[in-house]
Design a protein around this motif. Structure first.
Motif, mmCIF file in Angstrom:
data_model
loop_
_atom_site.group_PDB
_atom_site.id
_atom_site.type_symbol
_atom_site.label_atom_id
_atom_site.label_comp_id
_atom_site.label_asym_id
_atom_site.label_seq_id
_atom_site.Cartn_x
_atom_site.Cartn_y
_atom_site.Cartn_z
ATOM 1 N N PRO A 1 0.818 -1.207 0.000
ATOM 2 C CA PRO A 1 0.000 0.000 0.000
ATOM 3 C C PRO A 1 0.856 1.264 0.000
ATOM 4 O O PRO A 1 2.006 1.239 0.412
ATOM 5 N N ILE A 2 0.255 2.354 -0.457
ATOM 6 C CA ILE A 2 0.966 3.633 -0.524
ATOM 7 C C ILE A 2 1.353 4.087 0.873
ATOM 8 O O ILE A 2 0.569 4.004 1.814
ATOM 9 N N LYS A 3 2.565 4.548 0.996
ATOM 10 C CA LYS A 3 3.051 5.092 2.269
ATOM 11 C C LYS A 3 3.441 6.547 2.063
ATOM 12 O O LYS A 3 3.877 6.938 0.985
ATOM 13 N N VAL A 4 3.274 7.335 3.119
ATOM 14 C CA VAL A 4 3.641 8.739 3.008
ATOM 15 C C VAL A 4 5.155 8.884 3.011
ATOM 16 O O VAL A 4 5.894 8.017 3.501
ATOM 17 N N ASP A 5 5.615 9.990 2.464
ATOM 18 C CA ASP A 5 7.044 10.298 2.410
ATOM 19 C C ASP A 5 7.587 10.414 3.838
ATOM 20 O O ASP A 5 7.071 11.191 4.655
ATOM 21 N N VAL A 6 8.620 9.657 4.149
ATOM 22 C CA VAL A 6 9.192 9.678 5.504
ATOM 23 C C VAL A 6 9.810 11.025 5.839
ATOM 24 O O VAL A 6 10.055 11.336 7.004
ATOM 25 N N ASN A 7 10.061 11.835 4.837
ATOM 26 C CA ASN A 7 10.660 13.147 5.066
ATOM 27 C C ASN A 7 9.646 14.246 5.357
ATOM 28 O O ASN A 7 10.026 15.399 5.585
ATOM 29 N N LEU A 8 8.361 13.906 5.346
ATOM 30 C CA LEU A 8 7.353 14.875 5.753
ATOM 31 C C LEU A 8 7.542 15.241 7.220
ATOM 32 O O LEU A 8 7.956 14.405 8.036
ATOM 33 N N SER A 9 7.222 16.466 7.574
ATOM 34 C CA SER A 9 7.395 16.925 8.957
ATOM 35 C C SER A 9 6.312 16.370 9.864
ATOM 36 O O SER A 9 5.148 16.242 9.461
ATOM 37 N N ASP A 10 6.692 16.033 11.089
ATOM 38 C CA ASP A 10 5.705 15.691 12.108
ATOM 39 C C ASP A 10 4.977 16.958 12.540
ATOM 40 O O ASP A 10 5.550 18.056 12.532
ATOM 41 N N TYR A 11 3.701 16.810 12.902
ATOM 42 C CA TYR A 11 2.977 17.981 13.390
ATOM 43 C C TYR A 11 3.331 18.232 14.854
ATOM 44 O O TYR A 11 3.299 17.320 15.667
ATOM 45 N N VAL A 12 3.649 19.470 15.166
ATOM 46 C CA VAL A 12 4.001 19.857 16.533
ATOM 47 C C VAL A 12 2.894 20.748 17.082
ATOM 48 O O VAL A 12 2.604 21.823 16.536
ATOM 49 N N LYS A 13 2.257 20.289 18.136
ATOM 50 C CA LYS A 13 1.156 21.021 18.746
ATOM 51 C C LYS A 13 1.646 22.334 19.345
ATOM 52 O O LYS A 13 2.738 22.406 19.912
#
Length: 329
Positions: free
Chosen positions: A30-42
């Motif tokens: 299955p499609i996976k998101v790019d591991v280099n995308l930023s994590d969301y910081v609250k």
């Protein structure tokens, strides 16, 4: 540049073309998101009411994003209405929504109306990729179509140059009980960005046949084809179910047909790939309101792009997401 990539802005198209040479890991199923995308910081102090009015194609995705965002910020209330992309610009202009999701870019007249109200243009942020799927009933054995054939099926003007109108499945090579079976057409209504995108990119701005059964949403199109053995329709790929199957499409008769998948959208080989957008009101050289900015930041984060995959659409590569984030700074 491959002209089929004209659906994207020139800068984004170039980014996507370059990424296809190095993003092989993204194409696995299955499609996976790019591991280099930023994590969301609250962040602190995010509360209030947020309204979204616009695209039906993005309706489920907006709902999923809203659910994820509210888990982080329980004091945020989000209202979502998805009746079609054409409802987004008036809502932004009238101030009844802060978010305007659209499955196409704004038309010049919509931008002009926006600019007349605010004195500046809307900020349009790419939030996901999509392959507009052309699909048939699950029992249909048709293997593929060209854009010329799709035009001859759906359009009465046939601007792609087909020699004849296509009205039966036999004209597409099916035999037996299918040979004389009429083709039954399902599409979106004129308020839909998907309707507009298909008209521009498939029919080359030609006219739809009067026999197209216009539906209020993508799910209704899929249901119509599911229940109609002779049906054919189009919708965002995220709405395709087991009752239908999406057809590979070639740009021209006799050329290789490509499946509506991530690899082929990124490379431009699939002729009906497109960007999905959220529009916002952002005054030049001024920051967005914190609530709106954080929602968009969440959408473009790794977590937000995982929602895109969950909803059956295609996530942005990290380099493209970063470019979109720069638009809201």
């Amino acid at each position: 540049m491959n002209k089929r990539l004209s659906i994207f802005s020139k800068g984004l198209a170039l980014t996507l073309v370059l990424l296809t040479t190095s993003a092989g890991a993204l194409f696995a199923a299955p499609i996976k998101v790019d591991v280099n995308l930023s994590d969301y910081v609250k962040v602190e102090g995010v509360a209030g009411n947020l309204s979204s009015v616009g695209s039906d194609t993005l309706n489920n995705m907006m709902t999923f994003w809203a659910e994820g965002f509210r888990k982080k910020y329980p004091n945020v209330n989000i209202q979502i209405e998805g009746k079609g992309s054409s409802t987004a610009p008036p809502a932004l202009i009238e101030g009844t929504s802060q978010l305007g999701p659209m499955s196409r870019k704004m038309k010049n007249k919509e931008i002009q109306a926006f600019e007349s109200k605010y004195g500046f243009k809307p900020t349009t942020i790419g939030v996901a990729l999509d392959a507009l799927a052309v699909f048939v009933n699950k029992d249909n054995t048709l293997k593929q179509l060209s854009m010329t054939q799709v035009d001859a099926i759906f359009s009465k003007t046939r601007k792609r140059g087909a020699a004849e109108d296509i009205t039966t499945w036999g004209q597409l090579g099916l035999g037996g009980d299918w040979a004389n079976m009429p083709i039954s057409l399902y599409g979106r209504n004129s308020a839909s960005g998907t309707y507009g995108f298909f008209k521009e990119h498939t029919l080359e701005k030609g006219d739809y046949k009067d026999t197209v059964k216009e539906q209020p949403g993508n799910a209704s199109v899929v249901l119509g084809v599911t229940e109609d053995k002779g049906g054919i329709g189009y919708s965002g790929m995220g709405y395709v179910t087991s009752g239908v199957h999406a057809l590979p499409i070639s740009d021209k008769d006799g050329e290789t047909a490509y499946q509506p998948n991530y690899d082929n959208v990124l490379s431009g080989k699939y002729p009906l790939g497109r960007m999905l957008y959220i529009n916002v009101v952002k005054e030049p050289n001024k920051p967005l309101p914190t609530l709106v900015k954080e929602f968009i930041t969440y959408v473009l984060s790794k977590e937000g792009q995982e929602v895109v995959v969950k909803d059956g659409f295609l996530p942005l590569p990290a380099a493209v997401a970063k470019k979109q984030l720069a638009l809201i700074d």
